[in-house]
Motif scaffolding. Structure first.
Motif, PDB file in Angstrom:
ATOM      1  N   GLN A  17       0.827  -1.208   0.000  1.00 48.90           N
ATOM      2  CA  GLN A  17       0.000   0.000   0.000  1.00 48.90           C
ATOM      3  C   GLN A  17       0.864   1.263   0.000  1.00 48.90           C
ATOM      4  O   GLN A  17       0.529   2.246  -0.654  1.00 48.90           O
ATOM      5  CB  GLN A  17      -0.932   0.021   1.212  1.00 48.90           C
ATOM      6  CG  GLN A  17      -2.102  -0.924   1.094  1.00 48.90           C
ATOM      7  CD  GLN A  17      -3.069  -0.710   2.246  1.00 48.90           C
ATOM      8  OE1 GLN A  17      -3.638   0.374   2.398  1.00 48.90           O
ATOM      9  NE2 GLN A  17      -3.242  -1.736   3.065  1.00 48.90           N
ATOM     10  N   VAL A  18       1.979   1.225   0.726  1.00 46.70           N
ATOM     11  CA  VAL A  18       2.881   2.377   0.764  1.00 46.70           C
ATOM     12  C   VAL A  18       3.498   2.599  -0.618  1.00 46.70           C
ATOM     13  O   VAL A  18       3.592   3.731  -1.087  1.00 46.70           O
ATOM     14  CB  VAL A  18       3.968   2.202   1.851  1.00 46.70           C
ATOM     15  CG1 VAL A  18       5.054   3.263   1.730  1.00 46.70           C
ATOM     16  CG2 VAL A  18       3.322   2.238   3.234  1.00 46.70           C
ATOM     17  N   ALA A  19       3.903   1.524  -1.280  1.00 44.20           N
ATOM     18  CA  ALA A  19       4.454   1.647  -2.633  1.00 44.20           C
ATOM     19  C   ALA A  19       3.407   2.218  -3.587  1.00 44.20           C
ATOM     20  O   ALA A  19       3.714   3.108  -4.400  1.00 44.20           O
ATOM     21  CB  ALA A  19       4.953   0.287  -3.123  1.00 44.20           C
ATOM     22  N   PHE A  70       2.527   7.960   5.578  1.00 43.24           N
ATOM     23  CA  PHE A  70       3.537   7.023   6.045  1.00 43.24           C
ATOM     24  C   PHE A  70       4.840   7.767   6.295  1.00 43.24           C
ATOM     25  O   PHE A  70       5.144   8.758   5.641  1.00 43.24           O
ATOM     26  CB  PHE A  70       3.764   5.946   4.982  1.00 43.24           C
ATOM     27  CG  PHE A  70       4.575   4.777   5.450  1.00 43.24           C
ATOM     28  CD1 PHE A  70       4.010   3.787   6.230  1.00 43.24           C
ATOM     29  CD2 PHE A  70       5.905   4.659   5.095  1.00 43.24           C
ATOM     30  CE1 PHE A  70       4.754   2.692   6.659  1.00 43.24           C
ATOM     31  CE2 PHE A  70       6.666   3.562   5.507  1.00 43.24           C
ATOM     32  CZ  PHE A  70       6.079   2.585   6.294  1.00 43.24           C
ATOM     33  N   LEU A  71       5.594   7.253   7.253  1.00 42.57           N
ATOM     34  CA  LEU A  71       6.932   7.747   7.560  1.00 42.57           C
ATOM     35  C   LEU A  71       7.655   6.642   8.302  1.00 42.57           C
ATOM     36  O   LEU A  71       7.018   5.874   9.038  1.00 42.57           O
ATOM     37  CB  LEU A  71       6.840   9.003   8.443  1.00 42.57           C
ATOM     38  CG  LEU A  71       8.151   9.597   8.973  1.00 42.57           C
ATOM     39  CD1 LEU A  71       9.055  10.074   7.842  1.00 42.57           C
ATOM     40  CD2 LEU A  71       7.856  10.735   9.935  1.00 42.57           C
ATOM     41  N   ILE A  87       5.136  10.623   3.344  1.00 40.05           N
ATOM     42  CA  ILE A  87       4.113  10.930   2.343  1.00 40.05           C
ATOM     43  C   ILE A  87       2.774  11.100   3.033  1.00 40.05           C
ATOM     44  O   ILE A  87       2.517  10.490   4.070  1.00 40.05           O
ATOM     45  CB  ILE A  87       4.047   9.829   1.260  1.00 40.05           C
ATOM     46  CG1 ILE A  87       3.258  10.311   0.049  1.00 40.05           C
ATOM     47  CG2 ILE A  87       3.509   8.516   1.823  1.00 40.05           C
ATOM     48  CD1 ILE A  87       3.548   9.519  -1.216  1.00 40.05           C
ATOM     49  N   LEU A  88       1.949  11.941   2.439  1.00 42.91           N
ATOM     50  CA  LEU A  88       0.612  12.172   2.969  1.00 42.91           C
ATOM     51  C   LEU A  88      -0.313  12.482   1.794  1.00 42.91           C
ATOM     52  O   LEU A  88      -0.008  13.345   0.964  1.00 42.91           O
ATOM     53  CB  LEU A  88       0.648  13.349   3.951  1.00 42.91           C
ATOM     54  CG  LEU A  88      -0.455  13.490   4.964  1.00 42.91           C
ATOM     55  CD1 LEU A  88      -0.652  12.227   5.807  1.00 42.91           C
ATOM     56  CD2 LEU A  88      -0.189  14.679   5.876  1.00 42.91           C
ATOM     57  N   SER A 127       7.096  22.276   0.653  1.00 32.89           N
ATOM     58  CA  SER A 127       6.492  22.155   1.989  1.00 32.89           C
ATOM     59  C   SER A 127       7.255  21.151   2.834  1.00 32.89           C
ATOM     60  O   SER A 127       7.510  21.383   4.017  1.00 32.89           O
ATOM     61  CB  SER A 127       5.026  21.748   1.889  1.00 32.89           C
ATOM     62  OG  SER A 127       4.278  22.761   1.278  1.00 32.89           O
ATOM     63  N   ALA A 128       7.613  20.020   2.227  1.00 32.47           N
ATOM     64  CA  ALA A 128       8.377  18.998   2.957  1.00 32.47           C
ATOM     65  C   ALA A 128       9.751  19.541   3.332  1.00 32.47           C
ATOM     66  O   ALA A 128      10.204  19.363   4.465  1.00 32.47           O
ATOM     67  CB  ALA A 128       8.504  17.730   2.123  1.00 32.47           C
TER      68      ALA A 128
END
Length: 160
Positions: A17-19, A70-71, A87-88, A127-128
């Motif tokens: 899911q993260v990928a 995720f982080l 990521i968000l 922003s990141a």
């Protein structure tokens, strides 16, 4: 306001899911191609194969029954830590979630006594970059690249 939950335990299906989240968001927002998706998949496998819950930690943001953020903190040689996969989903930005994740990352980093940290990012993610800098990361280097299918700069940030 979008509701969400936060957990720190990896479950089956999380890494895929993260990928997918990375591939989708970076394609839609930055135009990244298959090279980026492949990179994320390979490096998630690398993370899992060396995952040590005493040294590493994940932050998984869930909303509407799916991963929306995720982080992770990944241990590296010489008591260094790497910040990865931050990521968000767009619908969850601007709510303070990213700042909360970064603060928890920093707390874990300090709690474990790491001697330094680093992360890689790309140009166009202002922003990141601002959030990283607000936590004490400093730009250490940048180089031109087209590895992800578009011209950009790969940027390394370091925390001392």
């Amino acid at each position: 306001m979008a509701s969400y939950t936060l957990r720190n335990q990896l479950l089956p299906g999380d890494l895929s899911q993260v990928a997918l989240l990375h591939a989708t968001i970076y394609y839609e927002e930055q135009g990244f191609g298959m090279g980026f998706e492949t990179y994320v998949m390979e490096s998630l496998v690398e993370f899992y194969r060396q995952y040590d819950p005493q040294q590493d930690k994940v932050w998984i943001v869930e909303g509407n029954g799916r991963i929306v953020g995720f982080l992770l903190l990944m241990h590296r040689p010489n008591f260094q830590a790497q910040l990865r996969y931050f990521i968000l989903d767009k619908a969850y930005r601007g709510l303070g979630i990213g700042k909360k994740l970064m603060q928890e990352w920093m707390d874990f980093y300090r709690e474990k006594g790491y001697k330094g940290a680093y992360l890689y990012t790309t140009s166009g993610l202002d922003s990141a970059a601002h959030l990283y800098e607000s936590m004490g990361f400093q730009k250490a280097s940048e180089k031109a690249s087209e590895d992800f299918g578009v011209p950009l700069y790969e940027i390394r940030y370091e925390l001392y």
